[in-house]
Enzyme design. Structure first.
Site, PDB file in Angstrom:
ATOM      1  NE  ARG A 101      20.428  -4.941  14.439  1.00  0.00           N
ATOM      2  CZ  ARG A 101      21.577  -5.683  14.432  1.00  0.00           C
ATOM      3  NH1 ARG A 101      21.401  -6.966  14.345  1.00  0.00           N
ATOM      4  NH2 ARG A 101      22.859  -5.385  14.557  1.00  0.00           N
ATOM      5  CD  GLU A 125      -5.574  -2.734  -5.771  1.00  0.00           C
ATOM      6  OE1 GLU A 125      -5.034  -1.716  -5.691  1.00  0.00           O
ATOM      7  OE2 GLU A 125      -4.993  -3.501  -6.782  1.00  0.00           O
TER       8      GLU A 125
HETATM    9  N1  SAM Z   1      -3.333  -0.414  -3.456  1.00  0.00           N
HETATM   10  C1  SAM Z   1      -2.401  -0.068  -2.467  1.00  0.00           C
HETATM   11  C2  SAM Z   1      -1.453   1.352  -2.765  1.00  0.00           C
HETATM   12  O1  SAM Z   1      -1.360   1.848  -3.912  1.00  0.00           O
HETATM   13  O2  SAM Z   1      -1.063   2.056  -1.884  1.00  0.00           O
HETATM   14  C3  SAM Z   1      -1.039  -1.111  -2.331  1.00  0.00           C
HETATM   15  C4  SAM Z   1      -1.819  -2.163  -1.796  1.00  0.00           C
HETATM   16  S1  SAM Z   1      -0.388  -3.561  -1.325  1.00  0.00           S
HETATM   17  C5  SAM Z   1      -0.402  -4.388  -2.897  1.00  0.00           C
HETATM   18  C6  SAM Z   1      -1.141  -4.436  -0.117  1.00  0.00           C
HETATM   19  C7  SAM Z   1      -0.725  -4.231   1.419  1.00  0.00           C
HETATM   20  O3  SAM Z   1       0.734  -4.483   1.415  1.00  0.00           O
HETATM   21  C8  SAM Z   1      -0.904  -2.913   1.726  1.00  0.00           C
HETATM   22  O4  SAM Z   1      -2.572  -3.019   2.329  1.00  0.00           O
HETATM   23  C9  SAM Z   1       0.027  -2.862   2.745  1.00  0.00           C
HETATM   24  O5  SAM Z   1      -0.411  -3.293   4.136  1.00  0.00           O
HETATM   25  C10 SAM Z   1       1.364  -3.670   2.460  1.00  0.00           C
HETATM   26  N2  SAM Z   1       2.280  -2.743   1.756  1.00  0.00           N
HETATM   27  C11 SAM Z   1       2.601  -2.737   0.445  1.00  0.00           C
HETATM   28  N3  SAM Z   1       3.670  -1.946   0.321  1.00  0.00           N
HETATM   29  C12 SAM Z   1       4.226  -1.433   1.540  1.00  0.00           C
HETATM   30  C13 SAM Z   1       5.016  -0.567   2.054  1.00  0.00           C
HETATM   31  N4  SAM Z   1       5.853   0.001   0.985  1.00  0.00           N
HETATM   32  N5  SAM Z   1       5.163  -0.391   3.330  1.00  0.00           N
HETATM   33  C14 SAM Z   1       4.298  -0.954   4.340  1.00  0.00           C
HETATM   34  N6  SAM Z   1       3.310  -1.902   3.668  1.00  0.00           N
HETATM   35  C15 SAM Z   1       3.289  -2.065   2.547  1.00  0.00           C
END
Ligand code: SAM
Length: 228
Positions: free
Chosen positions: A159, A121
């Site tokens: 890049r 999460e």
């Molecule tokens: N519960 C969080 C929320 O709703 O914002 C999402 C957690 S996600 C499943 C797990 C991790 O994936 C995050 O802590 C982040 O490091 C990474 N992550 C997921 N989507 C991302 C995005 N669009 N950009 C950057 N990091 C992302």
């Protein structure tokens, strides 16, 4: 010695995800040339818990697990001290500033990026409060973890590191090098494929005419042309 080296420290629970990525193509060559360094670290190596736990249930209830502050903050502080090059801490999070080419250019100016990859999460919010990182999102969608977003940051930043691309012009011509600007269409051999021909203008060898045609095509694709 290369003119400039950019160092990436990637902090993750899944460092093995990067082994194929760092050993292929442009990044591999950039590392071999000493232009880029990629160091991988596992938060789990900084836990004080005898079961090496890095996550726990959210206070207030709800699904999933949250990354605990202690292993993450200790890992960042220890990794930061591994090199005297000042590091910018970048937290990958869907709540962050959108990664555009302009943001990539800003990141590419920095000598060292310490990339924090979340999982589950995400991070306990006190990690953000203590470390005051740059928060970066790769787009308005949710990935399973920060590893693919971290690779996106590395892939886009390198890049712009002088010497990484064989031909520096190719980064200047790339789509998004100016906001909203898209590159012209490219063609290679054969001259004809499934009844589709390469535009005649590209075969004539007239550099001025080719440059004008490419500019028109780029304008049209970018929505700036008369036929856009
Ligand atoms: N519960 C969080 C929320 O709703 O914002 C999402 C957690 S996600 C499943 C797990 C991790 O994936 C995050 O802590 C982040 O490091 C990474 N992550 C997921 N989507 C991302 C995005 N669009 N950009 C950057 N990091 C992302």
């Amino acid at each position: 010695m290369p003119a400039r080296t950019v160092r990436f420290d990637v902090l993750t629970l899944f460092p093995e995800m990067f082994s194929g990525y760092v050993s292929q193509s442009l990044l591999k060559l950039a590392i071999q040339a000493g232009l880029v360094q990629v160091h991988l670290w596992n938060f789990r190596d900084w836990t004080h818990d005898k079961h090496n736990r890095v996550d726990d249930r959210p206070f207030g209830g709800g699904p999933g697990m949250v990354l605990m502050p202690q292993p993450v903050v200790d890992c960042v502080e220890a990794v930061r001290a591994k090199d005297e090059t000042p590091g910018t801490v970048v937290m990958l999070t869907p709540a962050g500033r959108r990664l555009t080419q302009a943001v990539v250019a800003e990141l590419a100016e920095r000598p060292r990026l310490i990339l924090l990859c979340g999982r589950y999460e995400g991070f306990d919010d006190r990690i953000r409060q203590v470390l005051d990182p740059l928060e970066i999102s790769v787009g308005d969608y949710v990935c399973n973890g920060g590893e693919v977003p971290a690779m996106t940051v590395i892939d886009t930043v390198i890049r712009l590191v002088p010497g990484v691309l064989g031909d520096q012009e190719s980064a200047a011509d790339d789509s998004h090098s100016e906001p909203g600007r898209l590159e012209y269409p490219q063609f290679t051999r054969p001259r004809e494929y499934r009844g589709l021909s390469v535009p005649e203008v590209l075969l004539g060898g007239n550099h001025q005419t080719i440059a004008r045609w490419r500019q028109e095509q780029s304008d049209r694709r970018s929505g700036h042309g008369s036929n856009g």
